[in-house]
Design a protein around this motif. Structure first.
Motif, PDB file in Angstrom:
ATOM      1  N   ARG A   1       0.814  -1.225   0.000  1.00 58.26           N
ATOM      2  CA  ARG A   1       0.000   0.000   0.000  1.00 58.26           C
ATOM      3  C   ARG A   1       0.844   1.270   0.000  1.00 58.26           C
ATOM      4  O   ARG A   1       0.431   2.306   0.527  1.00 58.26           O
ATOM      5  CB  ARG A   1      -0.964   0.009   1.195  1.00 58.26           C
TER       6      ARG A   1
ATOM      7  N   ASP B   1      -0.396   3.630  -5.341  1.00 61.82           N
ATOM      8  CA  ASP B   1      -1.726   3.292  -5.841  1.00 61.82           C
ATOM      9  C   ASP B   1      -1.586   2.230  -6.925  1.00 61.82           C
ATOM     10  O   ASP B   1      -0.467   1.896  -7.340  1.00 61.82           O
ATOM     11  CB  ASP B   1      -2.417   4.540  -6.388  1.00 61.82           C
TER      12      ASP B   1
ATOM     13  N   SER C   1       1.554   6.612  -2.691  1.00 64.93           N
ATOM     14  CA  SER C   1       0.417   6.784  -1.769  1.00 64.93           C
ATOM     15  C   SER C   1       0.529   8.024  -0.888  1.00 64.93           C
ATOM     16  O   SER C   1      -0.472   8.685  -0.595  1.00 64.93           O
ATOM     17  CB  SER C   1       0.273   5.542  -0.883  1.00 64.93           C
ATOM     18  N   LYS C   2       1.743   8.368  -0.465  1.00 65.82           N
ATOM     19  CA  LYS C   2       1.917   9.508   0.440  1.00 65.82           C
ATOM     20  C   LYS C   2       2.061  10.843  -0.292  1.00 65.82           C
ATOM     21  O   LYS C   2       2.267  11.872   0.355  1.00 65.82           O
ATOM     22  CB  LYS C   2       3.135   9.270   1.336  1.00 65.82           C
TER      23      LYS C   2
ATOM     24  N   LYS D   1      -1.604  14.239  -5.491  1.00 68.83           N
ATOM     25  CA  LYS D   1      -2.145  13.077  -6.187  1.00 68.83           C
ATOM     26  C   LYS D   1      -2.905  13.433  -7.458  1.00 68.83           C
ATOM     27  O   LYS D   1      -2.773  12.754  -8.478  1.00 68.83           O
ATOM     28  CB  LYS D   1      -3.034  12.260  -5.248  1.00 68.83           C
TER      29      LYS D   1
END
Length: 249
Positions: free
Chosen positions: A88, A91, A212-213, A217
Protein backbone atom coordinates in the motif's frame (compact mmCIF):
# COMPACT_ATOMS: atom_id res chain seq x y z
CA UNK A 1 18.82 10.02 -43.05
CA UNK A 2 19.93 10.30 -39.41
CA UNK A 3 19.23 14.06 -39.48
CA UNK A 4 15.69 13.48 -40.77
CA UNK A 5 15.06 10.89 -38.07
CA UNK A 6 16.31 13.25 -35.38
CA UNK A 7 14.10 16.05 -36.69
CA UNK A 8 11.09 13.74 -36.73
CA UNK A 9 11.72 12.75 -33.12
CA UNK A 10 12.14 16.40 -32.14
CA UNK A 11 8.85 17.35 -33.81
CA UNK A 12 6.93 14.64 -31.95
CA UNK A 13 8.49 15.48 -28.61
CA UNK A 14 7.92 19.23 -28.97
CA UNK A 15 4.26 18.56 -29.75
CA UNK A 16 3.81 16.34 -26.72
CA UNK A 17 5.92 18.50 -24.41
CA UNK A 18 3.55 21.40 -25.06
CA UNK A 19 0.67 19.29 -23.75
CA UNK A 20 2.61 18.39 -20.60
CA UNK A 21 3.79 21.96 -20.09
CA UNK A 22 0.24 23.25 -19.70
CA UNK A 23 0.00 22.16 -16.08
CA UNK A 24 3.71 22.43 -15.36
CA UNK A 25 3.58 26.20 -15.79
CA UNK A 26 0.74 26.49 -13.26
CA UNK A 27 2.41 24.34 -10.62
CA UNK A 28 3.97 26.18 -7.69
CA UNK A 29 5.96 23.02 -6.95
CA UNK A 30 7.01 20.41 -9.53
CA UNK A 31 6.16 16.75 -9.21
CA UNK A 32 8.93 14.50 -7.93
CA UNK A 33 9.12 11.58 -10.32
CA UNK A 34 11.21 8.50 -9.55
CA UNK A 35 11.86 6.68 -12.83
CA UNK A 36 13.92 3.84 -14.27
CA UNK A 37 17.24 5.02 -15.70
CA UNK A 38 16.19 3.95 -19.22
CA UNK A 39 13.47 6.65 -19.15
CA UNK A 40 15.93 9.50 -18.57
CA UNK A 41 15.99 11.01 -22.05
CA UNK A 42 12.31 10.64 -22.92
CA UNK A 43 10.93 11.92 -19.61
CA UNK A 44 13.24 14.93 -19.54
CA UNK A 45 12.32 15.76 -23.11
CA UNK A 46 8.59 15.34 -22.43
CA UNK A 47 8.42 17.49 -19.34
CA UNK A 48 11.57 19.25 -18.15
CA UNK A 49 9.55 21.21 -15.58
CA UNK A 50 9.33 18.26 -13.20
CA UNK A 51 11.90 17.02 -10.69
CA UNK A 52 13.33 13.62 -11.57
CA UNK A 53 15.36 10.93 -9.85
CA UNK A 54 16.61 8.28 -12.28
CA UNK A 55 18.18 5.01 -11.15
CA UNK A 56 17.69 1.26 -11.21
CA UNK A 57 14.05 0.44 -10.43
CA UNK A 58 15.08 -1.74 -7.49
CA UNK A 59 17.01 1.16 -5.95
CA UNK A 60 14.05 3.51 -6.37
CA UNK A 61 11.69 0.93 -4.89
CA UNK A 62 13.86 0.73 -1.78
CA UNK A 63 14.01 4.51 -1.48
CA UNK A 64 10.22 4.81 -1.70
CA UNK A 65 9.79 2.04 0.88
CA UNK A 66 12.12 4.00 3.16
CA UNK A 67 9.97 7.13 2.84
CA UNK A 68 11.56 9.09 -0.02
CA UNK A 69 9.27 12.01 -1.01
CA UNK A 70 8.24 10.83 -4.49
CA UNK A 71 4.93 11.60 -6.21
CA UNK A 72 5.23 9.10 -9.08
CA UNK A 73 7.17 5.87 -9.55
CA UNK A 74 7.87 4.57 -13.07
CA UNK A 75 9.51 1.15 -13.07
CA UNK A 76 11.10 -0.93 -15.84
CA UNK A 77 9.52 -4.08 -14.37
CA UNK A 78 6.15 -4.84 -12.74
CA UNK A 79 7.86 -6.60 -9.82
CA UNK A 80 8.99 -3.33 -8.24
CA UNK A 81 5.69 -1.46 -8.50
CA UNK A 82 3.62 -4.50 -7.55
CA UNK A 83 5.63 -5.10 -4.37
CA UNK A 84 5.01 -1.51 -3.29
CA UNK A 85 1.34 -1.81 -4.23
CA UNK A 86 1.06 -4.92 -2.08
CA UNK A 87 2.39 -2.88 0.83
CA UNK A 88 0.00 0.00 0.00
CA UNK A 89 2.91 2.33 -0.68
CA UNK A 90 1.70 3.16 -4.21
CA UNK A 91 -1.73 3.29 -5.84
CA UNK A 92 -2.66 0.63 -8.39
CA UNK A 93 0.09 0.54 -11.07
CA UNK A 94 -0.63 0.62 -14.80
CA UNK A 95 1.51 -0.57 -17.72
CA UNK A 96 2.54 2.33 -19.97
CA UNK A 97 5.13 0.98 -22.42
CA UNK A 98 7.47 -1.88 -23.32
CA UNK A 99 11.01 -2.36 -24.57
CA UNK A 100 13.46 -4.91 -26.01
CA UNK A 101 16.99 -5.96 -25.17
CA UNK A 102 20.07 -5.79 -27.37
CA UNK A 103 23.73 -6.65 -27.09
CA UNK A 104 25.99 -3.68 -27.79
CA UNK A 105 29.70 -3.57 -28.62
CA UNK A 106 32.03 -0.58 -29.10
CA UNK A 107 32.26 0.69 -32.67
CA UNK A 108 35.82 -0.63 -32.81
CA UNK A 109 34.50 -4.07 -31.72
CA UNK A 110 37.86 -5.36 -30.38
CA UNK A 111 36.42 -8.80 -29.58
CA UNK A 112 35.06 -9.10 -33.14
CA UNK A 113 31.60 -10.15 -32.00
CA UNK A 114 28.98 -10.69 -34.70
CA UNK A 115 26.28 -12.59 -32.83
CA UNK A 116 25.20 -13.20 -29.25
CA UNK A 117 26.52 -16.75 -29.57
CA UNK A 118 30.04 -15.36 -30.06
CA UNK A 119 30.02 -14.54 -26.35
CA UNK A 120 30.48 -18.25 -25.69
CA UNK A 121 33.18 -18.80 -28.27
CA UNK A 122 35.45 -15.83 -27.63
CA UNK A 123 37.30 -14.33 -24.66
CA UNK A 124 35.32 -11.21 -23.85
CA UNK A 125 34.91 -8.65 -21.09
CA UNK A 126 31.15 -8.59 -20.57
CA UNK A 127 29.31 -5.99 -18.50
CA UNK A 128 25.71 -6.37 -17.34
CA UNK A 129 23.42 -5.12 -14.57
CA UNK A 130 22.96 -6.92 -11.28
CA UNK A 131 20.19 -9.51 -11.05
CA UNK A 132 18.00 -7.24 -8.87
CA UNK A 133 17.95 -4.53 -11.57
CA UNK A 134 15.18 -5.16 -14.15
CA UNK A 135 17.51 -5.13 -17.16
CA UNK A 136 19.85 -7.48 -15.27
CA UNK A 137 17.00 -9.93 -14.68
CA UNK A 138 15.91 -9.61 -18.32
CA UNK A 139 19.52 -10.25 -19.42
CA UNK A 140 19.61 -13.51 -17.50
CA UNK A 141 16.31 -14.53 -19.11
CA UNK A 142 17.84 -13.97 -22.55
CA UNK A 143 20.93 -16.01 -21.70
CA UNK A 144 18.82 -18.83 -20.29
CA UNK A 145 16.58 -18.96 -23.36
CA UNK A 146 19.60 -19.02 -25.66
CA UNK A 147 21.48 -21.62 -23.63
CA UNK A 148 24.24 -19.15 -22.81
CA UNK A 149 24.21 -18.94 -19.02
CA UNK A 150 27.85 -20.07 -19.03
CA UNK A 151 28.91 -16.65 -20.36
CA UNK A 152 28.08 -15.14 -16.96
CA UNK A 153 31.57 -16.31 -16.00
CA UNK A 154 32.91 -13.65 -18.39
CA UNK A 155 31.14 -10.78 -16.60
CA UNK A 156 33.72 -8.28 -15.36
CA UNK A 157 31.27 -5.80 -13.83
CA UNK A 158 27.65 -5.78 -12.62
CA UNK A 159 26.20 -2.28 -12.71
CA UNK A 160 23.37 -0.67 -10.76
CA UNK A 161 21.52 0.70 -13.81
CA UNK A 162 21.44 0.35 -17.58
CA UNK A 163 23.03 3.74 -18.25
CA UNK A 164 26.20 2.58 -16.51
CA UNK A 165 26.40 -0.48 -18.78
CA UNK A 166 25.81 1.66 -21.87
CA UNK A 167 28.49 4.12 -20.82
CA UNK A 168 31.15 1.49 -20.17
CA UNK A 169 30.65 -0.14 -23.57
CA UNK A 170 30.49 3.21 -25.39
CA UNK A 171 33.80 4.22 -23.76
CA UNK A 172 35.43 0.92 -24.72
CA UNK A 173 35.81 -0.22 -21.10
CA UNK A 174 34.08 -3.51 -21.97
CA UNK A 175 33.79 -5.66 -25.08
CA UNK A 176 30.01 -6.03 -24.84
CA UNK A 177 26.98 -5.34 -22.69
CA UNK A 178 23.27 -6.07 -22.55
CA UNK A 179 21.04 -2.98 -22.57
CA UNK A 180 17.63 -1.85 -23.74
CA UNK A 181 17.28 -0.99 -27.42
CA UNK A 182 16.32 2.55 -26.38
CA UNK A 183 19.60 3.05 -24.54
CA UNK A 184 21.57 1.75 -27.50
CA UNK A 185 19.86 4.31 -29.74
CA UNK A 186 21.09 7.12 -27.51
CA UNK A 187 24.74 6.23 -28.27
CA UNK A 188 24.37 4.84 -31.79
CA UNK A 189 27.43 6.78 -32.94
CA UNK A 190 29.60 5.00 -30.36
CA UNK A 191 28.28 1.43 -30.36
CA UNK A 192 27.12 -1.28 -32.73
CA UNK A 193 23.94 -3.20 -31.92
CA UNK A 194 23.80 -6.98 -32.17
CA UNK A 195 20.17 -8.07 -32.34
CA UNK A 196 18.68 -10.62 -29.97
CA UNK A 197 16.22 -12.96 -31.71
CA UNK A 198 12.53 -12.29 -31.04
CA UNK A 199 12.03 -15.76 -29.53
CA UNK A 200 14.68 -15.05 -26.89
CA UNK A 201 13.33 -11.64 -25.89
CA UNK A 202 11.88 -11.35 -22.38
CA UNK A 203 8.49 -9.74 -21.80
CA UNK A 204 9.54 -6.25 -20.78
CA UNK A 205 6.77 -4.16 -19.22
CA UNK A 206 7.08 -0.73 -17.65
CA UNK A 207 4.62 0.18 -14.91
CA UNK A 208 3.82 3.55 -13.35
CA UNK A 209 1.96 4.48 -10.18
CA UNK A 210 1.17 7.42 -7.92
CA UNK A 211 2.97 7.15 -4.58
CA UNK A 212 0.42 6.78 -1.77
CA UNK A 213 1.92 9.51 0.44
CA UNK A 214 2.05 12.08 -2.37
CA UNK A 215 0.46 15.41 -1.51
CA UNK A 216 -0.11 16.11 -5.21
CA UNK A 217 -2.14 13.08 -6.19
CA UNK A 218 -4.52 14.83 -8.59
CA UNK A 219 -1.64 16.42 -10.52
CA UNK A 220 0.29 13.14 -10.51
CA UNK A 221 -2.72 11.22 -11.84
CA UNK A 222 -3.19 13.81 -14.59
CA UNK A 223 0.50 13.48 -15.55
CA UNK A 224 0.16 9.70 -15.89
CA UNK A 225 -3.03 10.13 -17.90
CA UNK A 226 -1.17 12.32 -20.42
CA UNK A 227 1.61 9.74 -20.63
CA UNK A 228 -0.98 7.09 -21.51
CA UNK A 229 -2.65 9.32 -24.10
CA UNK A 230 -1.99 8.89 -27.84
CA UNK A 231 0.39 11.88 -27.78
CA UNK A 232 2.32 10.51 -24.82
CA UNK A 233 2.57 7.13 -26.48
CA UNK A 234 3.77 8.76 -29.70
CA UNK A 235 6.61 10.43 -27.82
CA UNK A 236 7.66 7.16 -26.22
CA UNK A 237 7.63 5.52 -29.66
CA UNK A 238 9.81 8.31 -31.05
CA UNK A 239 12.45 7.33 -28.50
CA UNK A 240 12.27 3.65 -29.47
CA UNK A 241 9.87 2.36 -26.83
CA UNK A 242 7.18 -0.10 -27.85
CA UNK A 243 3.39 0.33 -27.74
CA UNK A 244 1.38 -0.76 -24.75
CA UNK A 245 1.37 -4.57 -24.64
CA UNK A 246 -2.00 -6.08 -25.50
CA UNK A 247 -3.82 -7.59 -22.57
CA UNK A 248 -3.99 -11.37 -22.59
CA UNK A 249 -7.51 -12.67 -23.23
Amino acid sequence: MRRRTALAILAVVVLVASAFAGTARTQANPLTIYAAASLTDVFRALDPAQKYSFAGSNTLETQIRNGAPADIFASAAPLNTQRLFGQRLVDKPVTFTSNRLALIVPKSNPAELKSVYDLRRKPVKLVICGAAVPVGAYTRTVLRKMGLTSVLSKVVSQETDVRAVTGKVALGQADAGFVYVTDARAVNDQVTVIRIPAWAQPRVRYEIAVVSKSTKKAVAQAWIKRLLSPKGQAALKAYGFLPLPKAKS
